[in-house]
Design a protein around this motif. Structure first.
Motif, PDB file in Angstrom:
ATOM      1  N   SER A  66      35.926  45.064  41.763  1.00 35.29           N
ATOM      2  CA  SER A  66      35.579  44.831  43.170  1.00 35.29           C
ATOM      3  C   SER A  66      34.489  43.789  43.330  1.00 35.29           C
ATOM      4  O   SER A  66      34.403  43.135  44.379  1.00 35.29           O
ATOM      5  N   ASP A  67      33.646  43.599  42.307  1.00 34.02           N
ATOM      6  CA  ASP A  67      32.604  42.563  42.411  1.00 34.02           C
ATOM      7  C   ASP A  67      32.923  41.329  41.572  1.00 34.02           C
ATOM      8  O   ASP A  67      32.094  40.434  41.429  1.00 34.02           O
ATOM      9  N   GLY A  68      34.137  41.298  40.995  1.00 34.65           N
ATOM     10  CA  GLY A  68      34.580  40.116  40.257  1.00 34.65           C
ATOM     11  C   GLY A  68      33.982  39.929  38.879  1.00 34.65           C
ATOM     12  O   GLY A  68      34.215  38.906  38.235  1.00 34.65           O
ATOM     13  N   THR A  69      33.233  40.908  38.381  1.00 35.80           N
ATOM     14  CA  THR A  69      32.577  40.743  37.084  1.00 35.80           C
ATOM     15  C   THR A  69      33.516  41.091  35.928  1.00 35.80           C
ATOM     16  O   THR A  69      34.485  41.834  36.082  1.00 35.80           O
ATOM     17  N   THR A  70      33.188  40.524  34.769  1.00 32.02           N
ATOM     18  CA  THR A  70      33.930  40.796  33.538  1.00 32.02           C
ATOM     19  C   THR A  70      32.945  41.034  32.405  1.00 32.02           C
ATOM     20  O   THR A  70      31.748  40.768  32.530  1.00 32.02           O
ATOM     21  N   PHE A  71      33.461  41.549  31.294  1.00 33.90           N
ATOM     22  CA  PHE A  71      32.649  41.653  30.087  1.00 33.90           C
ATOM     23  C   PHE A  71      33.451  41.155  28.898  1.00 33.90           C
ATOM     24  O   PHE A  71      34.681  41.026  28.963  1.00 33.90           O
ATOM     25  N   VAL A  72      32.756  40.875  27.805  1.00 33.79           N
ATOM     26  CA  VAL A  72      33.373  40.250  26.631  1.00 33.79           C
ATOM     27  C   VAL A  72      33.780  41.313  25.615  1.00 33.79           C
ATOM     28  O   VAL A  72      33.021  42.241  25.318  1.00 33.79           O
TER      29      VAL A  72
END
Length: 484
Positions: A34-40
Motif C-alpha cells: 500500500s505504500d509502494g515499498t520493497t525489500f531486498v
C-alpha cells in the motif's frame, strides 16, 4: 572463494516461471504494497541481490485477512472432493516443476540443489496426503444413554487462519500448513520469512493455476513482521494461528492470541539428542548422524543438537563422524548459513565450547570470502548444550549406561525430536518411550514424513502437522442432540 556450483544463473536474472511475481497475493490478485515499498532478498551463498519484494504494511495485512474472511463461507461449503482435487492438481504441478522450485529454494535459502529437490518432493507430498484426507473428515452417530435422543457429532472448519512460516524450509513448511487448511475448508493468510519469500510467492501462483479460488490463500511478505502480524492476531475475524519458529517468538504470539482465544499450533525450537549405544551398528549410526546433523546445514528444528555416545564406542564413532564431516565440500556438499548473524552465532557457540574445554576435531571456522559458509565441525568433550545450535556443529558427550543416557537426553527445556541407535529391540522400546520428545527416530536420522504427526512437547510447542492428526488442527467439533 567458495565454489558455488549447485544453482543456475537464470534464477538470478529473474527469468522463468518461478520469479514471475514478487508482489502481495491478496484476494486472488497480485498487487504492490500500500505504500509502494520493497525489500531486498539476497543469495546467502554470495551475498548478491536476488530480487526486490513488496513489503506489506498493516493496511495490507488487514486487506489479506478481509479477503480470507469474505472467502470463508463459500470455501467451507465447497465439496471436500473439490478441495481435494485442487490439492491433487497442485501436487502434480509442483512435481512437474521440481527443478524450477528447487533452483529457487537454493537461490534464496542456500541449500545444495539435491537437498532442494528433496524439499520439493517432501513438500509436494503434503498436498497429495491432504488431498486424500479432505474426503475422510468424519463424525459419529450414537444413542444417548437414556435412549431418548441421538447424539450427532460433526466437524466443521475452524475458520480463517494465519500461518507464519520459517526460512529454513521455505516450501515444505508452507505446504504442510496450507494442505491441511485447504482440506479442512479453511481460508488463510500466509506470512513467509523475510529471508525466503520468493518460494511461497511462486507457490501462491501455482495454487491459483491449480484452481484455488481467490481469497482462500493470501500471501504477504514483510520486514515489519510484528507491526503487521499483531493486528491480525488480535482481530476477531481470525480463528486459527499456526506458527513455526523460535520458542521466544512463539511465546509472544501465544500471549497476543489470548485476546481472541485462538486455536493454536506452535512448532517451536528443539535441542534434539542423538543417542548411540554400545551395541549400535556404527556404520548406520554415522550415516544417520550425517542426515540428522547436516540436513540443511544443521538449520532445522529437528537437527541433532547433542551427540550422546556410549563410552565404549565413543572414540570409534567420533573418528568416523569426524572423517565424514571433514570430507564435505562447501558449495557442493553443503551450503551457507542463512545470513551473517546466523554464521556469527555458530562461531560464538564453538568459541564458547572451546573455552569450556571442548576440542575441535574438524572445522571450527568460517569458510571462504563470499556468502555465509561455516565449516562442518565436530567437538569432542563438549559441555552440555542448552540451546539450538542451528548450524553444522556436532558436539559429542559420552555416557556410561542407559539411565545416564536418558537423564542427559531429557535434561533440556525442549522436546521436539530425538534419535537413538541400538540393535536391542527391548532397549529401543524402553528408551523410545522414556525420551521426552514428540518424535523419535529409531536407527534412522530423519523423522519427518507427511503421513506422520510432526510436533513436540515442553518448550517445543504443541499441536501436530501432517498425518491423520494434521487436519484436526483446522477442525472444530460440533454436537447436535436430536430428540426421538
Amino acid at each position: 572463494m567458495v565454489p558455488v556450483r549447485y544453482w543456475t544463473p537464470r534464477v538470478r536474472t529473474g527469468e522463468g516461471y518461478i520469479m514471475k511475481h514478487t508482489g502481495l497475493f491478496i484476494g486472488g490478485t497480485w498487487r504492490d504494497s500500500s505504500d509502494g515499498t520493497t525489500f531486498v532478498v539476497e543469495d546467502p551463498a554470495t551475498g548478491r541481490h536476488l530480487s526486490d519484494v513488496a513489503d506489506a504494511t498493516v493496511a495490507d495485512g488487514a486487506a489479506a485477512l478481509e479477503a480470507a474472511h469474505r472467502a470463508q463461507p463459500e470455501w467451507a461449503a465447497t465439496a471436500p472432493r473439490v478441495r481435494g482435487e485442487i490439492l491433487r492438481t497442485a501436487f502434480e504441478l509442483l512435481t512437474e516443476r521440481t527443478e524450477q522450485f528447487a533452483e529457487l529454494i537454493t537461490a534464496e535459502m542456500g541449500k545444495p540443489i539435491g537437498e532442494s529437490r528433496g524439499e520439493v518432493a517432501y513438500g509436494a507430498e503434503f498436498f497429495r496426503w491432504f488431498a486424500e484426507e479432505a474426503v475422510r473428515v468424519a463424525g459419529r452417530w450414537s444413542s444417548a444413554p437414556d435412549g431418548n435422543s441421538r447424539l450427532l457429532t460433526v466437524r466443521r472448519p475452524v475458520g480463517p487462519a494465519l500461518m507464519i512460516t520459517p526460512w529454513n524450509f521455505p516450501l515444505a513448511m508452507g505446504t504442510r500448513k496450507i494442505g491441511a487448511a485447504v482440506a479442512a475448508g479453511c481460508t488463510m493468510v500466509v506470512k513467509p520469512a523475510t529471508q525466503t519469500p520468493l518460494t511461497m510467492l511462486a507457490l501462491a501462483d501455482l495454487l491459483r493455476e491449480a484452481g484455488m479460488p481467490g481469497g482462500v490463500v493470501n500471501v504477504l511478505a514483510t520486514t515489519r513482521t510484528g507491526e503487521v502480524v499483531e493486528p491480525i492476531v488480535r482481530d476477531p475475524r481470525l480463528r486459527k494461528l499456526s506458527f513455526t519458529g523460535s520458542t521466544g517468538v512463539g511465546r509472544l504470539l501465544v500471549e497476543q492470541s489470548a485476546t481472541q482465544l485462538l486455536r493454536l499450533s506452535m512448532e517451536l525450537g528443539g535441542n534434539a539428542p542423538f543417542l548411540v549405544f554400545d551395541d549400535a551398528d556404527l556404520d548406520a549410526a554415522v550415516d544417520g548422524a550425517m542426515l540428522a546433523k547436516m540436513r540443511n546445514m544443521g538449520q532445522a528444528c529437528t537437527a541433532a543438537n547433542r551427540f550422546l555416545v556410549h563410552e565404549a564406542v565413543a572414540d570409534e564413532f567420533t573418528r568416523r563422524l569426524t572423517d565424514r564431516m571433514a570430507a564435505l565440500r562447501p558449495g557442493i556438499d553443503y551450503g551457507p548459513l542463512i545470513d551473517a548473524r546466523a554464521r556469527d552465532k555458530v562461531a560464538a557457540f564453538v568459541d564458547d565450547a572451546v573455552a569450556q574445554g571442548a576440542k575441535v576435531l574438524c572445522g571450527g571456522e568460517p569458510v571462504g570470502d563470499a556468502g555465509y559458509f561455516y565449516a562442518p565441525t565436530v567437538l569432542a568433550g563438549s559441555p552440555p548444550v542448552r540451546e539450538e545450535i542451528f548450524g553444522p556443529v556436532a558436539p559429542i558427550e559420552t555416557f556410561a549406561d542407559e539411565d545416564a543416557a536418558l537423564r542427559m537426553a531429557n535434561d533440556t527445556d525442549y522436546g521436539l525430536a530425538a534419535y537413538l541407535f541400538t540393535n536391542d529391540l527391548s532397549r529401543a522400546v524402553r528408551v523410545g518411550e522414556g525420551l521426552e520428545a514428540g518424535m523419535v527416530g529409531v536407527n534412522q536420522g530423519i523423522v519427518s514424513n507427511p503421513a506422520a504427526p510432526f510436533g513436540g512437547v515442553k518448550a517445543s510447542g504443541f499441536g501436530r502437522e501432517g498425518g491423520v492428526e494434521g487436519i484436526e488442527e483446522y477442525l472444530d467439533i460440533k454436537y447436535l442432540g436430536l430428540a426421538v
